[in-house]
Design an enzyme around this catalytic site. Sequence first.
Site, PDB file in Angstrom:
ATOM      1  N   THR A   1       0.907   2.698  17.986  1.00 36.46           N
ATOM      2  CA  THR A   1       1.833   2.831  16.870  1.00 36.46           C
ATOM      3  C   THR A   1       2.200   4.293  16.677  1.00 36.46           C
ATOM      4  OG1 THR A   1       2.088   2.549  14.481  1.00 36.46           O
ATOM      5  CG2 THR A   1      -0.139   2.906  15.285  1.00 36.46           C
TER       6      THR A   1
ATOM      7  N   ASP B   1     -13.040   8.528   5.133  1.00 35.09           N
ATOM      8  CA  ASP B   1     -12.738   8.852   3.741  1.00 35.09           C
ATOM      9  C   ASP B   1     -13.987   8.689   2.863  1.00 35.09           C
ATOM     10  OD1 ASP B   1     -10.021   9.406   4.315  1.00 35.09           O
ATOM     11  OD2 ASP B   1      -9.571   7.264   4.324  1.00 35.09           O
TER      12      ASP B   1
ATOM     13  N   ALA C   1      -4.880 -14.225  50.929  1.00 32.09           N
ATOM     14  CA  ALA C   1      -3.916 -14.678  49.912  1.00 32.09           C
ATOM     15  C   ALA C   1      -3.947 -16.166  49.628  1.00 32.09           C
ATOM     16  CB  ALA C   1      -2.497 -14.256  50.309  1.00 32.09           C
TER      17      ALA C   1
ATOM     18  N   VAL D   1       4.713  -1.238   8.841  1.00 31.54           N
ATOM     19  CA  VAL D   1       5.405  -0.144   8.169  1.00 31.54           C
ATOM     20  C   VAL D   1       6.886  -0.136   8.539  1.00 31.54           C
ATOM     21  CG1 VAL D   1       5.439   2.341   7.716  1.00 31.54           C
ATOM     22  CG2 VAL D   1       3.279   1.222   8.315  1.00 31.54           C
ATOM     23  N   SER D   2       7.171   0.187   9.796  1.00 31.05           N
ATOM     24  CA  SER D   2       8.523   0.564  10.204  1.00 31.05           C
ATOM     25  C   SER D   2       9.553  -0.553  10.104  1.00 31.05           C
ATOM     26  CB  SER D   2       8.508   1.109  11.637  1.00 31.05           C
ATOM     27  OG  SER D   2       8.039   0.143  12.549  1.00 31.05           O
TER      28      SER D   2
ATOM     29  N   GLN E   1       0.854  -1.184   0.000  1.00 33.62           N
ATOM     30  CA  GLN E   1       0.000   0.000   0.000  1.00 33.62           C
ATOM     31  C   GLN E   1       0.892   1.237   0.000  1.00 33.62           C
ATOM     32  OE1 GLN E   1      -2.733   2.529   3.071  1.00 33.62           O
ATOM     33  NE2 GLN E   1      -3.081   0.316   3.129  1.00 33.62           N
TER      34      GLN E   1
ATOM     35  N   ARG F   1       1.252   4.723   0.885  1.00 26.26           N
ATOM     36  CA  ARG F   1       0.585   5.657   1.803  1.00 26.26           C
ATOM     37  C   ARG F   1       1.529   6.821   2.085  1.00 26.26           C
ATOM     38  NH1 ARG F   1       0.078   6.744   7.361  1.00 26.26           N
ATOM     39  NH2 ARG F   1      -2.040   7.305   7.997  1.00 26.26           N
ATOM     40  N   GLU F   2       1.303   7.921   1.402  1.00 27.87           N
ATOM     41  CA  GLU F   2       2.162   9.087   1.540  1.00 27.87           C
ATOM     42  C   GLU F   2       1.287  10.300   1.819  1.00 27.87           C
ATOM     43  OE1 GLU F   2       5.616   8.948   1.492  1.00 27.87           O
ATOM     44  OE2 GLU F   2       5.211   6.793   1.512  1.00 27.87           O
TER      45      GLU F   2
ATOM     46  N   CYS G   1      -4.064 -16.322  45.856  1.00 32.19           N
ATOM     47  CA  CYS G   1      -2.788 -15.812  45.338  1.00 32.19           C
ATOM     48  C   CYS G   1      -1.693 -16.865  45.471  1.00 32.19           C
ATOM     49  CB  CYS G   1      -2.383 -14.551  46.094  1.00 32.19           C
ATOM     50  SG  CYS G   1      -3.585 -13.211  45.988  1.00 32.19           S
TER      51      CYS G   1
END
Length: 512
Positions: free
Chosen positions: A139, A91, A450, A205-206, A39, A41-42, A453
């Site tokens: 992200t 969009d 507890a 992406v990264s 994709q 994407r800019e 636990c």
Amino acid sequence: MKAADYTLYLVTDSTMLPEGKTLISQLAEGLKNGVTIVQLREKDTDAKTFVALALEAKKLCDHYNVPLIINDRVDIALAIDASGIHVGQDDIPIPMVRKLVGPEKIVGWSVGKVEEVDQLAEWGPGMINYIGVGTVFDTQTKKDSKKIPMGPEGVSRILTRLQEKKCDWIKTVAIGGLHPDNISRVVYQSQSLDGKRSIDGISLVSDIMASDDAGQSTRILREILAEKSHHFFEGGAADKNTANIKENVQKLSPLIHHITNRVHQNFGANVALAIGCSPIMSEVAAEFEDLCKIPHSVLLLNTGTVADVGILIHAVKTYNSQKRPIVLDPVGFSASSARLILNKKVLSAGQFACIKGNTGEIMGVSGLGGAMKGVDSSGDDSLETRIEATQLVAFKYRTVAVCTGEIDIVVDGTASLKRPLQSGVGVSSADLSYELIKSENVPLFGRITASGCSLGTVIAGFVCAANDESIFTAVVQAVTLYKLAGTRANATCKGSGSFLVDLIDNLYLAAE
């Protein structure tokens, strides 16, 4: 062009390129080494530059027979004859997009809510080809994102609704904060409750765009996605025979790192020593890496004292990074809004060998409800409902789940650590096997602090002495031993004070 393969979906971002690299050079390395769909994407690029980049990218993608998707810009997608378009919720509406691009183009849509699945189901086949499901984790690539990270559980909710709505034409890619250290568990945990649907791929992406060696980074990602099964814990067993897990505890003397509530610390340390383990209590983040590298170490994470969530998440990630097991006790899961938020963040942070809790806690984690009175369960749920809830927890988190009570329930959700990418695990939550551990009623368990636990301490010791394929057996043995010790202590004690002492003594004797 062949049908789209969504296994490794690369989204471009030229703002994170290393020195000396270009978007096209990084894209070329990614395509050469296994990227299956791209994709472009800019967001901050002018139209003229975007068109020039898109033409170069299309030439490369065509060479590797890989679809090129354009983000948002329908005009540019049509101008360069790209394979498709991806749009978000804010969009151009999907019906208008499909009308503009025609029936042959790929149309992708960003989805983060089950209500959005209902919408695409209403549109029916022919409108959308795939959805980007997220954001899974935080992200940095979408700094203006208003979405709260959903974690793998949120991805599973989307997959489950797709199944309920019979949207078998929709492909799915998980997106948001995905990296080599969490992709395996996202693939492993993200599946519909009927076990028939997993994600079709991951989008990132990264790890490619910002890599100094995009080709090597891509190969690493493909290796992870090609794994036939997932193994999150290094086997610590001195003897692989599952009948000898108790003996393994004695041989290995596991180090149990407790991050636990203040009430439990002293008692938990004595319980650990009684069964042959070595306890340490630490919330010092700087120690975590050293502690998890000690052979036969295990983390018991108990959220009874509301600690800094950053510390807890750091502990989970550190132990996961060394493939050391973690036992989670989400104390008072939904007793307050603060506990609910903290426990959900911790659950989303990593892979757990075991999750244990009382009825209210397990019901809460499962999503079926669960009444809490402080950190105690106040629900009056039937055995059948408790079993269902425990199965759901085990399934959703691909773990061994324990629901404590007069009858303890232990469910195996590991499904043999099967790789479910593009296939699902093949079993539903209701299909998961379980053990019911019954004993004489021990009312004094409810009259001391507890006790639940400390069961976590015993489970942690046994889990650490097992391997990842025998964790279920280890947990069953731990719960059985703890119940046996409690039953014997109940028969000899004079009251709640001496019950504590007799419980420690009987744990010591039973573990020998």
